[in-house]
Design a protein around this motif. Structure first.
Motif, PDB file in Angstrom:
ATOM      1  N   ILE A  45       0.812  -1.221   0.003  1.00 22.50           N
ATOM      2  CA  ILE A  45      -0.060   0.018  -0.049  1.00 22.50           C
ATOM      3  C   ILE A  45       0.965   1.232  -0.001  1.00 22.50           C
ATOM      4  CG2 ILE A  45      -1.677   1.360   1.262  1.00 22.50           C
ATOM      5  CD1 ILE A  45      -2.679  -1.394   2.404  1.00 22.50           C
ATOM      6  N   ALA A  46       0.621   2.268  -0.755  1.00 25.45           N
ATOM      7  CA  ALA A  46       1.410   3.414  -0.926  1.00 25.45           C
ATOM      8  C   ALA A  46       0.655   4.649  -0.688  1.00 25.45           C
ATOM      9  CB  ALA A  46       1.869   3.517  -2.557  1.00 25.45           C
ATOM     10  N   THR A  47       1.118   5.636  -0.147  1.00 20.52           N
ATOM     11  CA  THR A  47       0.421   6.747   0.215  1.00 20.52           C
ATOM     12  C   THR A  47       0.997   7.900  -0.857  1.00 20.52           C
ATOM     13  OG1 THR A  47       0.752   6.520   2.409  1.00 20.52           O
ATOM     14  CG2 THR A  47       0.116   8.714   1.963  1.00 20.52           C
ATOM     15  N   VAL A  48      -0.138   8.606  -1.620  1.00 17.65           N
ATOM     16  CA  VAL A  48       0.051   9.575  -2.495  1.00 17.65           C
ATOM     17  C   VAL A  48      -0.160  10.819  -1.999  1.00 17.65           C
ATOM     18  CG1 VAL A  48      -0.457  10.425  -4.847  1.00 17.65           C
ATOM     19  CG2 VAL A  48      -0.496   8.035  -4.470  1.00 17.65           C
ATOM     20  N   ASP A  98       0.826  16.688  -3.680  1.00 18.46           N
ATOM     21  CA  ASP A  98       1.796  17.109  -4.832  1.00 18.46           C
ATOM     22  C   ASP A  98       2.287  16.168  -5.727  1.00 18.46           C
ATOM     23  OD1 ASP A  98       3.374  16.008  -2.857  1.00 18.46           O
ATOM     24  OD2 ASP A  98       4.800  17.467  -2.919  1.00 18.46           O
ATOM     25  N   GLY A  99       1.683  14.963  -5.651  1.00 19.74           N
ATOM     26  CA  GLY A  99       2.115  13.828  -6.640  1.00 19.74           C
ATOM     27  C   GLY A  99       3.002  12.786  -6.139  1.00 19.74           C
ATOM     28  N   LYS A 100       3.634  13.069  -4.879  1.00 22.82           N
ATOM     29  CA  LYS A 100       4.666  12.180  -4.509  1.00 22.82           C
ATOM     30  C   LYS A 100       4.139  10.962  -3.827  1.00 22.82           C
ATOM     31  CE  LYS A 100       8.014  15.835  -3.630  1.00 22.82           C
ATOM     32  NZ  LYS A 100       8.765  16.535  -2.940  1.00 22.82           N
ATOM     33  N   ILE A 101       4.792   9.622  -4.050  1.00 14.01           N
ATOM     34  CA  ILE A 101       4.334   8.465  -3.380  1.00 14.01           C
ATOM     35  C   ILE A 101       5.343   7.936  -2.440  1.00 14.01           C
ATOM     36  CG2 ILE A 101       5.540   7.063  -5.507  1.00 14.01           C
ATOM     37  CD1 ILE A 101       3.238   5.262  -5.354  1.00 14.01           C
ATOM     38  N   THR A 102       4.884   7.131  -1.324  1.00 13.26           N
ATOM     39  CA  THR A 102       5.386   6.891  -0.478  1.00 13.26           C
ATOM     40  C   THR A 102       5.115   5.490  -0.141  1.00 13.26           C
ATOM     41  OG1 THR A 102       5.896   8.834   0.727  1.00 13.26           O
ATOM     42  CG2 THR A 102       6.325   6.791   1.926  1.00 13.26           C
ATOM     43  N   ALA A 103       5.825   4.450  -0.231  1.00 14.30           N
ATOM     44  CA  ALA A 103       5.823   2.784   0.226  1.00 14.30           C
ATOM     45  C   ALA A 103       6.571   2.227   0.700  1.00 14.30           C
ATOM     46  CB  ALA A 103       5.512   2.248  -1.222  1.00 14.30           C
ATOM     47  N   GLN A 104       6.348   1.509   1.766  1.00 17.59           N
ATOM     48  CA  GLN A 104       7.116   0.550   2.460  1.00 17.59           C
ATOM     49  C   GLN A 104       7.600  -0.584   1.511  1.00 17.59           C
ATOM     50  OE1 GLN A 104       8.199   1.164   5.543  1.00 17.59           O
ATOM     51  NE2 GLN A 104       9.821  -0.483   5.076  1.00 17.59           N
ATOM     52  N   VAL A 126       7.666  -0.294 -12.027  1.00 12.02           N
ATOM     53  CA  VAL A 126       6.566  -0.101 -12.721  1.00 12.02           C
ATOM     54  C   VAL A 126       5.385  -0.062 -11.658  1.00 12.02           C
ATOM     55  CG1 VAL A 126       4.815  -1.067 -14.315  1.00 12.02           C
ATOM     56  CG2 VAL A 126       7.162  -1.360 -14.543  1.00 12.02           C
ATOM     57  N   ILE A 127       4.435   1.233 -11.676  1.00 14.97           N
ATOM     58  CA  ILE A 127       3.520   1.497 -10.691  1.00 14.97           C
ATOM     59  C   ILE A 127       2.043   1.352 -11.593  1.00 14.97           C
ATOM     60  CG2 ILE A 127       2.623   3.156  -9.160  1.00 14.97           C
ATOM     61  CD1 ILE A 127       5.311   4.357  -9.127  1.00 14.97           C
ATOM     62  N   VAL A 128       1.370   0.664 -10.942  1.00 21.23           N
ATOM     63  CA  VAL A 128      -0.346   0.350 -11.116  1.00 21.23           C
ATOM     64  C   VAL A 128      -1.060   1.069 -10.226  1.00 21.23           C
ATOM     65  CG1 VAL A 128      -1.984  -1.216 -11.879  1.00 21.23           C
ATOM     66  CG2 VAL A 128       0.369  -1.465 -12.707  1.00 21.23           C
ATOM     67  N   ILE A 129      -1.894   1.901 -10.572  1.00 18.96           N
ATOM     68  CA  ILE A 129      -2.624   2.679  -9.730  1.00 18.96           C
ATOM     69  C   ILE A 129      -4.042   2.247  -9.859  1.00 18.96           C
ATOM     70  CG2 ILE A 129      -3.453   4.867  -8.597  1.00 18.96           C
ATOM     71  CD1 ILE A 129      -0.457   4.628  -8.197  1.00 18.96           C
ATOM     72  N   ASP A 130      -4.778   1.854  -8.823  1.00 19.94           N
ATOM     73  CA  ASP A 130      -6.218   1.783  -8.784  1.00 19.94           C
ATOM     74  C   ASP A 130      -6.916   2.935  -8.771  1.00 19.94           C
ATOM     75  OD1 ASP A 130      -8.754   0.482  -8.809  1.00 19.94           O
ATOM     76  OD2 ASP A 130      -8.579  -0.541  -6.793  1.00 19.94           O
ATOM     77  N   GLU A 131      -7.732   3.113  -9.465  1.00 18.42           N
ATOM     78  CA  GLU A 131      -8.554   4.475  -9.520  1.00 18.42           C
ATOM     79  C   GLU A 131      -9.132   4.959  -8.524  1.00 18.42           C
ATOM     80  OE1 GLU A 131      -9.574   6.013 -13.083  1.00 18.42           O
ATOM     81  OE2 GLU A 131      -8.554   4.812 -14.449  1.00 18.42           O
ATOM     82  N   LYS A 132      -9.551   4.164  -7.556  1.00 21.65           N
ATOM     83  CA  LYS A 132     -10.310   4.326  -6.123  1.00 21.65           C
ATOM     84  C   LYS A 132      -9.442   4.307  -5.157  1.00 21.65           C
ATOM     85  CE  LYS A 132     -14.840   2.929  -7.864  1.00 21.65           C
ATOM     86  NZ  LYS A 132     -16.189   2.202  -7.621  1.00 21.65           N
ATOM     87  N   PRO A 133      -9.362   5.542  -4.396  1.00 18.24           N
ATOM     88  CA  PRO A 133      -8.548   5.544  -3.354  1.00 18.24           C
ATOM     89  C   PRO A 133      -8.779   4.257  -2.239  1.00 18.24           C
ATOM     90  CG  PRO A 133      -9.069   7.543  -3.472  1.00 18.24           C
ATOM     91  CD  PRO A 133      -9.899   6.697  -4.530  1.00 18.24           C
ATOM     92  N   LEU A 134      -8.047   3.739  -1.562  1.00 16.26           N
ATOM     93  CA  LEU A 134      -8.395   2.525  -0.592  1.00 16.26           C
ATOM     94  C   LEU A 134      -9.453   2.980   0.408  1.00 16.26           C
ATOM     95  CD1 LEU A 134      -7.336  -0.277  -0.059  1.00 16.26           C
ATOM     96  CD2 LEU A 134      -5.769   0.492   1.460  1.00 16.26           C
TER      97      LEU A 134
END
Length: 80
Positions: free
Chosen positions: A7-10, A13-19, A32-40
């Protein structure tokens, strides 16, 4: 090549943080990043709104104290 699902946090300002797992070495990596259109958060809210299941309940009373559900006690020598 490794596949990691996390799970990543956007941010606004468009920055992404992931563990990531600790076995990934530090430095620059091609990803390669695949983003689901609906937030979690929206997905969790929709699951909470779903009504709970209503299974029928049959009260048959207490089981006898001498009730045995062992296979040897339920079936005869022929396995029936």
């Amino acid at each position: 090549m490794k596949t990691i699902e996390t799970i990543a946090t956007v941010t606004k300002d468009g920055k992404i943080t992931a563990q990531l797992p600790l076995d990934i070495p530090e430095g620059e990596h091609q990803v390669v990043i695949v983003i689901d259109e609906k937030p979690l958060v929206e997905k969790l809210e929709s699951k909470e709104k779903r009504p709970s299941l209503n299974f029928p309940v049959h009260n048959c009373g207490l089981c006898p104290e001498n009730l045995s559900l062992r296979r040897e006690d339920m079936y005869d020598d022929w396995g029936r």
